[in-house]
Design a protein around this motif. Structure first.
Motif, short mmCIF file in Angstrom:
data_model
loop_
_atom_site.label_atom_id
_atom_site.label_comp_id
_atom_site.label_asym_id
_atom_site.label_seq_id
_atom_site.Cartn_x
_atom_site.Cartn_y
_atom_site.Cartn_z
N LYS A 1 6.39 -13.75 -5.41
CA LYS A 1 7.75 -13.90 -5.92
C LYS A 1 8.62 -14.49 -4.82
CE LYS A 1 9.21 -11.03 -9.09
NZ LYS A 1 9.47 -9.92 -10.06
N LYS B 1 15.86 -16.03 -2.77
CA LYS B 1 16.77 -17.17 -2.68
C LYS B 1 16.80 -17.78 -1.29
CE LYS B 1 19.82 -16.21 -6.58
NZ LYS B 1 20.67 -15.10 -6.96
N GLN C 1 7.35 -12.97 -1.14
CA GLN C 1 6.48 -11.81 -0.98
C GLN C 1 5.26 -12.03 -1.86
OE1 GLN C 1 6.80 -8.94 0.97
NE2 GLN C 1 4.75 -8.45 0.25
N THR D 1 2.47 -10.33 -3.77
CA THR D 1 2.38 -8.95 -4.27
C THR D 1 0.95 -8.53 -4.60
OG1 THR D 1 2.75 -9.66 -6.55
CG2 THR D 1 4.70 -9.09 -5.27
N GLU E 1 2.93 -0.87 -2.39
CA GLU E 1 4.27 -0.30 -2.22
C GLU E 1 4.26 0.75 -1.11
OE1 GLU E 1 4.99 0.22 -6.85
OE2 GLU E 1 6.79 0.77 -5.74
N LEU F 1 4.06 -1.12 2.17
CA LEU F 1 5.30 -1.81 2.53
C LEU F 1 6.42 -0.83 2.83
CD1 LEU F 1 5.03 -4.60 -0.17
CD2 LEU F 1 4.90 -4.96 2.31
N GLY F 2 6.41 0.31 2.13
CA GLY F 2 7.51 1.26 2.29
C GLY F 2 7.32 2.21 3.45
N ARG F 3 6.08 2.57 3.74
CA ARG F 3 5.88 3.68 4.66
C ARG F 3 4.96 3.41 5.83
NH1 ARG F 3 10.22 6.29 4.29
NH2 ARG F 3 10.61 7.50 2.44
N GLY G 1 4.78 -8.28 4.32
CA GLY G 1 6.21 -8.07 4.48
C GLY G 1 6.64 -8.14 5.93
N THR H 1 6.84 5.38 -6.09
CA THR H 1 6.50 4.00 -6.44
C THR H 1 7.13 3.55 -7.76
OG1 THR H 1 4.46 4.69 -7.53
CG2 THR H 1 4.30 4.13 -5.21
N HIS I 1 6.56 -2.51 -10.57
CA HIS I 1 5.92 -2.30 -9.27
C HIS I 1 6.05 -3.54 -8.39
CE1 HIS I 1 4.26 1.61 -10.01
NE2 HIS I 1 3.33 1.25 -10.84
N ARG I 2 5.79 -4.70 -8.97
CA ARG I 2 5.87 -5.94 -8.18
C ARG I 2 7.27 -6.15 -7.63
NH1 ARG I 2 2.13 -7.71 -12.05
NH2 ARG I 2 3.67 -8.44 -13.54
N GLU I 3 8.27 -5.91 -8.46
CA GLU I 3 9.63 -6.11 -7.99
C GLU I 3 9.95 -5.14 -6.86
OE1 GLU I 3 11.40 -8.72 -9.26
OE2 GLU I 3 12.83 -8.32 -7.65
N TRP I 4 9.42 -3.93 -6.93
CA TRP I 4 9.63 -2.97 -5.85
C TRP I 4 8.91 -3.43 -4.58
CZ3 TRP I 4 10.57 2.87 -6.57
CH2 TRP I 4 11.48 3.11 -7.61
N GLU I 5 7.75 -4.05 -4.74
CA GLU I 5 7.06 -4.59 -3.57
C GLU I 5 7.96 -5.62 -2.88
OE1 GLU I 5 2.94 -5.16 -5.79
OE2 GLU I 5 2.76 -5.71 -3.68
N VAL I 6 8.60 -6.46 -3.68
CA VAL I 6 9.51 -7.47 -3.10
C VAL I 6 10.64 -6.76 -2.35
CG1 VAL I 6 11.12 -9.34 -3.61
CG2 VAL I 6 8.96 -9.19 -4.84
N LEU J 1 10.67 -3.70 -1.06
CA LEU J 1 10.18 -2.99 0.12
C LEU J 1 9.74 -3.96 1.21
CD1 LEU J 1 8.19 -0.24 -1.80
CD2 LEU J 1 10.21 0.14 -0.36
N GLY J 2 9.22 -5.11 0.79
CA GLY J 2 8.69 -6.04 1.77
C GLY J 2 9.72 -6.97 2.36
N ARG J 3 10.71 -7.35 1.55
CA ARG J 3 11.59 -8.45 1.97
C ARG J 3 13.08 -8.17 1.93
NH1 ARG J 3 8.69 -11.02 5.27
NH2 ARG J 3 6.96 -12.23 4.49
N ARG J 4 13.53 -7.19 1.17
CA ARG J 4 14.97 -6.99 1.08
C ARG J 4 15.46 -6.00 2.14
NH1 ARG J 4 15.24 -9.03 -4.73
NH2 ARG J 4 13.82 -7.51 -5.62
N ALA K 1 15.71 8.00 -0.65
CA ALA K 1 15.05 7.44 0.53
C ALA K 1 13.56 7.23 0.26
CB ALA K 1 15.25 8.35 1.74
N GLY L 1 11.87 3.49 0.68
CA GLY L 1 11.12 3.30 1.92
C GLY L 1 12.01 3.40 3.15
N LEU L 2 13.02 4.28 3.10
CA LEU L 2 13.96 4.46 4.20
C LEU L 2 14.00 5.93 4.59
CD1 LEU L 2 16.89 2.34 2.70
CD2 LEU L 2 15.30 1.60 4.48
N GLU M 1 20.52 -9.84 -5.49
CA GLU M 1 19.82 -10.94 -6.14
C GLU M 1 19.08 -10.43 -7.37
OE1 GLU M 1 17.34 -13.31 -3.62
OE2 GLU M 1 18.89 -13.56 -2.09
#
Lengths: 239, 239
Positions: A61, A64, A69, A71, A139, A142-144, A187, B71, B135-140, B142-145, B183, B187-188, B226
């Motif tokens: 995906k 902008k 990423q 996936t 996930e 990437l998250g943990r 990531g 997740t 799940h894929r959107e969450w990967e984005v 967690l990985g990039r945002r 959190a 992933g924080l 975004e």
DNA sequence: CGTAGGCTTGATTGAACTCAACAAGTGTGG
DNA sequence: CCACACTTGTTGAGTTCAATCAAGCCTACG
């Protein structure tokens, strides 16, 4: 090469001759793609699904700011977008990470399978659910997980998945992608991936060089990654 | 309350009276769970799937060091583990993030649906594929945002998904989970989530207080995140 | 043989984490 | 009724992991 896919299915379930014939009957053609080619672009209307025969395909995906990423990484024998059969269009794109050949399965014929072969339908459904399980594990990475654990985990995952389709040896496998693409999976930035790979090498765990993953200490690598293959839903025999 | 689920299905497809009856017939009972309860534990053998009637349910995976990653967050009308029907056991656990009530659908009866109602089977398959898209959107994320974008994106996603089942207003929605659980989704660390929420509040975008998400500038929030709801595969009418 | 893409390394910066303290709210038991 | 524990939220100070910026190095190849 559709054999790869069938072998994988048969590791987990019985596939009858009739089902095998129906599945084979869905494929309309075979296409070769060079490395770097986007095979299916996000949002396009789809009337076929893509089975990987040779090479590696990534789902990615875009953001902008130009970042992307990845996936999911698909290996030979995987359907890269079987979910596209029910979704009709994809929310992501498909990218040839290496030169690859694919077989295309007509959605119309997949639909016939769902009308007449309930067991095979459940097998196909199952296979998209395993993909989702792999998304979940990513996930978690990437998250943990730290950068080095993420890289270690990916190398372990691909070893198992490639092993199922006889594309891995005990001590490694071919995985000819660039560090920049690896960074898009993990990531991370390419620069940091480079440092992480160096650390894995210097710790004597694994080397990633010349398009090959070579294990030096696989148990140590699995320990570092906290790798547990349960999420791949393989028969214990297969591991 | 199964109405929520049916309404959601009907936003995307026709569901016949026969199909509706078959679906309703899968449910064997209703159970209430207090907040914090683990409803299904990773690895257990399953013979039912969980439909959320009220409250929020999270899918999570544990790490050895005690950290966990959520997740997926399920809202009323969602099947939290329909994929468990084909997978037989889950690779993650289900957690009641708030007090909730669920309906349990017997796998044996879901199986009958797959034997006799191909269209409804495809609808169910579709619904697990949308989960995978999330799940894929969450990967984005967690990985990039960035942290603040991740939080903003989650708030936007839940607004749309809750809106579909009439659990959101134009200016916000109830979402009574702790910052610590937030959190675990993002992933924080809880401390950093707290700072991010403050920043969102100070920028005049959104407030998260007393178990409620209150939008102050939804277009601005979507711009920051975004956010593009395409991955939720909703009929344009529903948005 | 020059150039481009991928890899490598060093120096610096920055986003998020860690550690620590405290406040506010809730429930419990003496 | 108050003392106390406990959870949740808040803020500050210092640290760390990964990003950024920048330079140089291969080596494949046109």
């Amino acid at each position: 090469m559709i054999e790869c896919h069938l072998r994988k299915l048969r590791l987990r379930d019985e596939i009858s001759a009739e089902e095998e014939a129906a599945l084979r009957g869905t494929f309309i053609d075979t296409v070769a793609h060079p490395a770097g080619r986007t095979i299916v672009r996000s949002g396009e209307d789809l009337n076929f699904s893509t089975l990987v025969l040779e090479g590696f395909i990534g789902r990615y995906k875009d953001l902008k700011n130009g970042q992307r990423q990845i996936t999911h990484v698909h290996v030979p024998g995987d359907f890269a977008d079987l979910h596209g059969f029910t979704l009709k269009r994809l929310d992501h794109s498909l990218l040839a990470l290496t030169p690859c050949t694919i077989a295309r399965a007509a959605h119309a014929r997949l639909r016939e399978i769902t009308e007449t072969l309930p067991h095979l339908t459940r097998v196909m459904w199952f296979s998209t659910n395993v993909d989702a399980a792999i998304h979940r594990e990513w996930e978690v990475s990437l998250g943990r997980r730290s950068a080095i654990q993420r890289a270690a985990h990916l190398f372990c995952e691909l070893h198992v998945r490639l092993g199922v389709v006889n594309h891995a040896e005990a001590d490694g496998y071919r995985f000819p992608i660039s560090q920049a693409e690896l960074a898009e999976c993990l990531g991370l930035t390419p620069v940091h991936v480079n440092r992480v790979l160096r650390e894995l090498r210097e710790r004597g765990l694994v080397e990633f060089r010349n398009g090959r993953v070579s294990f030096r200490d696989l148990p140590g690598l699995k320990r570092l990654a906290e790798f547990d293959p349960g999420y791949l839903y393989l028969d214990p025999r297969a591991l």
